[in-house]
Scaffold this active site. Structure first.
Site, PDB file in Angstrom:
ATOM      1  CE1 TYR A 254     -21.402-110.077 -25.291  1.00  0.00           C
ATOM      2  CE2 TYR A 254     -22.876-108.712 -26.613  1.00  0.00           C
ATOM      3  CZ  TYR A 254     -21.639-109.286 -26.411  1.00  0.00           C
ATOM      4  OH  TYR A 254     -20.623-109.076 -27.308  1.00  0.00           O
TER       5      TYR A 254
ATOM      6  CB  SER B 128     -16.033-108.098 -33.911  1.00  0.00           C
ATOM      7  OG  SER B 128     -16.913-109.193 -34.101  1.00  0.00           O
TER       8      SER B 128
ATOM      9  CD  GLU C  45      16.533 -98.283 -24.412  1.00  0.00           C
ATOM     10  OE1 GLU C  45      17.401 -97.603 -23.834  1.00  0.00           O
ATOM     11  OE2 GLU C  45      16.290 -98.194 -25.639  1.00  0.00           O
TER      12      GLU C  45
ATOM     13  CB  THR D 197      17.736-100.142  -0.249  1.00  0.00           C
ATOM     14  OG1 THR D 197      18.689 -99.383   0.519  1.00  0.00           O
ATOM     15  CG2 THR D 197      17.859-101.619   0.108  1.00  0.00           C
ATOM     16  CG  HIS D 198      16.091 -95.867  -0.599  1.00  0.00           C
ATOM     17  ND1 HIS D 198      14.776 -95.474  -0.502  1.00  0.00           N
ATOM     18  CD2 HIS D 198      16.362 -96.562   0.540  1.00  0.00           C
ATOM     19  CE1 HIS D 198      14.271 -95.903   0.643  1.00  0.00           C
ATOM     20  NE2 HIS D 198      15.212 -96.572   1.293  1.00  0.00           N
TER      21      HIS D 198
ATOM     22  CE  LYS E  58      23.683 -93.655 -27.402  1.00  0.00           C
ATOM     23  NZ  LYS E  58      22.536 -94.387 -27.866  1.00  0.00           N
TER      24      LYS E  58
ATOM     25  CG  ASN F  54     -25.475-112.456 -26.071  1.00  0.00           C
ATOM     26  OD1 ASN F  54     -24.978-111.929 -27.068  1.00  0.00           O
ATOM     27  ND2 ASN F  54     -26.571-111.995 -25.494  1.00  0.00           N
TER      28      ASN F  54
ATOM     29  CB  SER G 133      23.543 -94.142 -32.299  1.00  0.00           C
ATOM     30  OG  SER G 133      23.257 -92.833 -32.741  1.00  0.00           O
TER      31      SER G 133
ATOM     32  CE  LYS H 114     -14.870-110.544 -29.322  1.00  0.00           C
ATOM     33  NZ  LYS H 114     -15.743-110.363 -28.132  1.00  0.00           N
TER      34      LYS H 114
END
Length: 463
Positions: free
Chosen positions: A319, A25, A292, A157-158, A285, A112, A279, A327
């Site tokens: 453990y 690890s 995003e 709403t909606h 664009k 541990n 773009s 992790k």
């Protein structure tokens, strides 16, 4: 050639090289090295304090560990795959520095309880940092909101036009989400800040250790009362990942709105060049990459939460090696949340501009004032449900006639119901529609101004 073993002589042969790589690890838990050193220094002090080792041996261990820390910071200590994990790497280097006394460091301790301690020390720091990031994000929201108390924006709403609201009120909704995130992390911190050090492998130790002494040195609030629970508990990790996921939910919701607002269909905001890309083939664009990406990165944090839950659901006490898998998800979630909070703060502060004229036009071109017509009648004694049905018919006929409510003549209003008077036009103006919603927590300008004052006081008075 097989990999050299790092554990006891119980084994006659070393690990297969591929299994050694699979088992190791060090490639990711090196992130914990300074926390491992800090925890080890506290353990060494406790060993000397309780007489398990001599004071001079304790000093050698503490000094040697500090040298390991400095070597790592200076780039001179770079443990490889042969170290297996960060704990062995530190102990091995310490022994090279101070000699055989370095081999005494692991007395009365197991990897541990050691890794559990390291992870908690790491997460404590990260929670502090994320809460600071949240405060910076909230400050940006407040700065923008204070500029737009009387800027109106369609409320939905909606995803259908519902009622106009103050833009500041809209932004303050995200402030409140972030405030819950800030408070939630403080609650998570309480359960992170419990020391498992001294629980040993699973059953405690025969040595006369003082667990409360090390807990005090490391500023833990308390110690685990059960050694089995201490080494196997990852509830704190699940809770942190839940809190991180909710932060990402809130950032993703705001991201989705910014993406919509910047589209040609909405045109509520303009993206600035510093936070947008173009773009490769469409020169016109301007893409909302920041929101995003935030929206996309939300899924990876959700995934780490789900993975942690799946890891834990079938583990017997105490453990198990499965817990090595906690992790990477924690580290990545921490980095993702911090990066997304920073990016969204920059986007809001520097990367977009609200198109106030477009917003003003938007709230004047729909039927989102219809509820106010019904309220107008209800305030004059007409039962609300009756008023509601009357206004529904008015909206229907107005749409058919290509009119808005503001376009109806007073005679037309009075044909609908004699309670209508000249003041109906004022009542349904977008600004009045917003201003009138002066109930506590509403979008009325008086309420929003008070909410801004309260929010400023809140973030300046809480640490």
């Amino acid at each position: 050639m097989t990999a050299k073993q790092t554990w006891s002589q119980r084994f006659e042969s070393a690990l297969h090289p591929a299994i050694a790589r699979f088992n190791a690890s060090i490639s990711f838990d090196i992130e914990l090295i300074e926390y491992d050193i800090t925890g080890s220094q506290a353990h060494a002090k406790m060993l000397a304090h309780t007489g398990i080792i001599s004071p001079s041996e304790g000093e050698q261990l503490i000094t040697g560990l500090e040298q390991v820390r400095q070597e790592y910071r200076q780039g001179n200590f770079k443990p490889g795959i042969d170290a297996e994990d960060v704990h062995f790497a530190v102990e091995k280097r310490l022994t090279e520095i101070v000699g055989d006394v370095g081999k005494k460091l692991h007395t009365a301790r197991s990897r541990n309880d050691q890794v559990g301690t390291d992870t908690r020390l790491y997460l404590r720091d990260q929670i502090h940092q994320i809460r600071q990031n949240l405060r910076e994000f909230q400050t940006v929201l407040l700065d923008i909101a204070e500029q737009h108390v009387e800027t109106l924006i369609p409320g939905y709403t909606h995803l259908q036009r519902a009622q106009p609201v103050s833009l500041a009120h809209h932004l303050l909704a995200y402030f409140q989400m972030a405030q819950r995130d800030w408070e939630r992390l403080a609650d998570v911190y309480r359960r992170v800040n419990i020391s498992p050090l001294g629980c040993g492998a699973l059953a405690g130790t025969t040595f006369p250790i003082d667990r409360h002494y090390t807990a005090d040195l490391l500023t833990f609030d308390s110690v685990y009362a059960n050694s089995l629970d201490g080494v196997s508990d990852r509830d704190f990790a699940v809770e942190f990942l839940c809190a991180a996921s909710l932060i990402m939910v809130h950032l993703s919701r705001l991201s989705e709105e910014v993406i919509l607002w910047s589209s040609e269909e909405f045109r509520f905001v303009t993206l600035k060049d510093s936070c947008a890309t173009g773009s490769s083939i469409m020169p016109q664009k301007k893409n909302p990459d920041v929101p995003e990406l935030v929206r996309g990165k939300t899924g990876r944090v959700f995934g780490h939460l789900q993975a942690m839950l799946v890891i834990m659901k079938g583990l017997p006490l105490a453990y198990n090696k499965d817990l090595q898998e906690d992790k990477e998800g924690i580290f990545d979630s921490v980095n993702t949340v911090k990066a997304c909070l920073e990016a969204m703060s920059i986007l809001l502060q520097e990367g977009l501009e609200f198109r106030t004229q477009r917003l003003q036009a938007a709230v004047a071109e729909d039927f989102s004032n219809a509820t106010d017509v019904a309220d107008y009648l209800a305030a004059r004694g007409v039962p609300f449900r009756e008023a509601y049905n009357l206004v529904g018919k008015v909206v229907k006929t107005s749409i058919a006639a290509g009119k808005l409510l503001k376009d109806l003549q007073l005679e037309e209003w009075q044909q609908i119901h004699p309670a209508f008077a000249e003041d109906i036009y004022q009542a349904i103006s977008p600004r009045q529609v917003v201003a009138a919603r002066n109930s506590y927590g509403g979008t009325g300008f008086t309420q929003v101004k008070q909410a801004l004052i309260t929010a400023r006081t809140q973030i300046s008075g809480e640490s």
